[in-house]
Design a protein around this motif. Structure first.
Motif: not given
Length: 326
Positions: A135-138, A140, A142-143, A235, A239-240, A324
């Motif tokens: 899951a790419n969050n840009g 922030k 990725s997960q 993460g 990411d966390k 990311a």
């Protein structure tokens, strides 16, 4: 010749006649006695012969009985030995590995991931499927998530033993291996309640250059089948890192569904799944049903070991980082 001489001769002749008569009577009596003795001897000899014959027959029968006892019975019985038997395996097939977990749960654990079916020479004895999700969050980050389900069924065999005993041995080995991954930190093993006949959850942290990965391995046994489910997350690119509790809950849910799928494929009901809204697990194809070929030794089983899980996750991590950052 004088009268006295004649008298004496007559007396001698009379005495001679008397002796002759006595001798004749004696001869006759002796012959009769011999005849009687012979007549008596004949039945005695016949009786003796009969007893001797019976005695020989009984002796032969006794010898034959002793020989039969020494050989364990008759000739036919001695050649027939009881073949060793083992208890028949409860489950005869496996479900489709990529459908062992419901679509709803897969969406939660590995969003938008397509299952990759593992290779197997006999889908009724061994099967596996894996999913990889990013899951790419840009900016922030990725997960990353990776899920693998491995199924191994053991068939009863006179040489290796009954299927359930073999499954118990392999189950214990899988749990031990999951706790012995090189570089693992904070390793913890706890029972996984409500998952098959016995189940253990092993979780640990694994530090890689790409990030901190958290691994969850659920090993479950149901009758003569062992289910090994690996689920890890990380993460990336800042990411966390997901919490272990969140990943543990998800892994246990998926493992229960996989166990329920095994039961369902063998007509034993799907009790054990924690997701009442899950898609029903499909039955295995007819071609894999009812196979009785002995399973390969546990060492040859292509299950996804925890170390393999971590390495695959790490291999996919760099791609996630680059994505990311872009």
């Amino acid at each position: 010749m004088s009268e006295g001489t004649m008298q004496r001769r007559a007396q001698r002749d009379g005495q001679f006649d008397q002796r002759e008569q006595r001798d004749e009577r004696a001869r006759r009596a002796g012959g009769l006695n011999r005849l009687l003795a012979a007549a008596v001897a004949v039945p005695v000899m016949l009786i003796a012969a009969g007893c001797s014959s019976d005695s020989g027959s009984d002796s032969g029968s006794g010898d034959k009985a002793q020989d039969a006892a020494a050989t364990g019975g008759t000739g036919t019985d001695s050649t027939a030995s009881a073949a060793p038997t083992v208890q028949a395996a409860a489950y005869k097939t496996l479900p489709e590995a990529c459908a062992a977990v419901s679509k709803k749960t897969l969406t939660e654990l590995v969003p938008k991931a397509a299952g990759k079916k593992g290779t197997s020479s006999d889908a009724g004895e061994r099967a596996s499927c894996s999913w990889s999700s990013l899951a790419n969050n840009g900016v922030k980050g990725s997960q990353f998530r990776w899920l693998n389900v491995s199924l191994l069924r053991f068939e009863s065999d006179a040489t290796t033993g009954d299927g359930e005993s073999q499954a118990k041995t392999y189950y214990a080995k899988q749990v031990k291996d999951a706790q012995a991954v090189a570089g693992a930190k904070n390793t913890k093993a706890t029972p996984a309640a409500g998952t098959g006949d016995e189940a253990t959850l092993v979780r640990y942290d694994l530090k890689k250059a790409e990030g901190a990965f958290r691994q969850q391995t659920v090993v479950a046994r149901v009758e003569n089948v062992v289910v090994t489910l690996d689920y890890n997350g990380a993460g990336l690119a800042g990411d966390k890192t997901p919490t272990s509790d969140t990943l543990t809950k998800a892994a246990e849910k998926a493992a229960k569904e996989a166990v329920a799928a095994v039961r369902s494929a063998n007509g034993a009901g799907g009790g054990g799944s924690s997701d009442s809204g899950s898609d029903p697990a499909p039955s295995a194809s007819p071609s894999s049903t009812g196979k009785t070929k002995p399973s390969a030794p546990p060492s040859a089983a292509p299950s996804a070991a925890p170390s393999a899980s971590a390495s695959k996750a790490a291999a996919a991590a760099p791609k996630a980082s680059a994505s990311a950052k872009s």
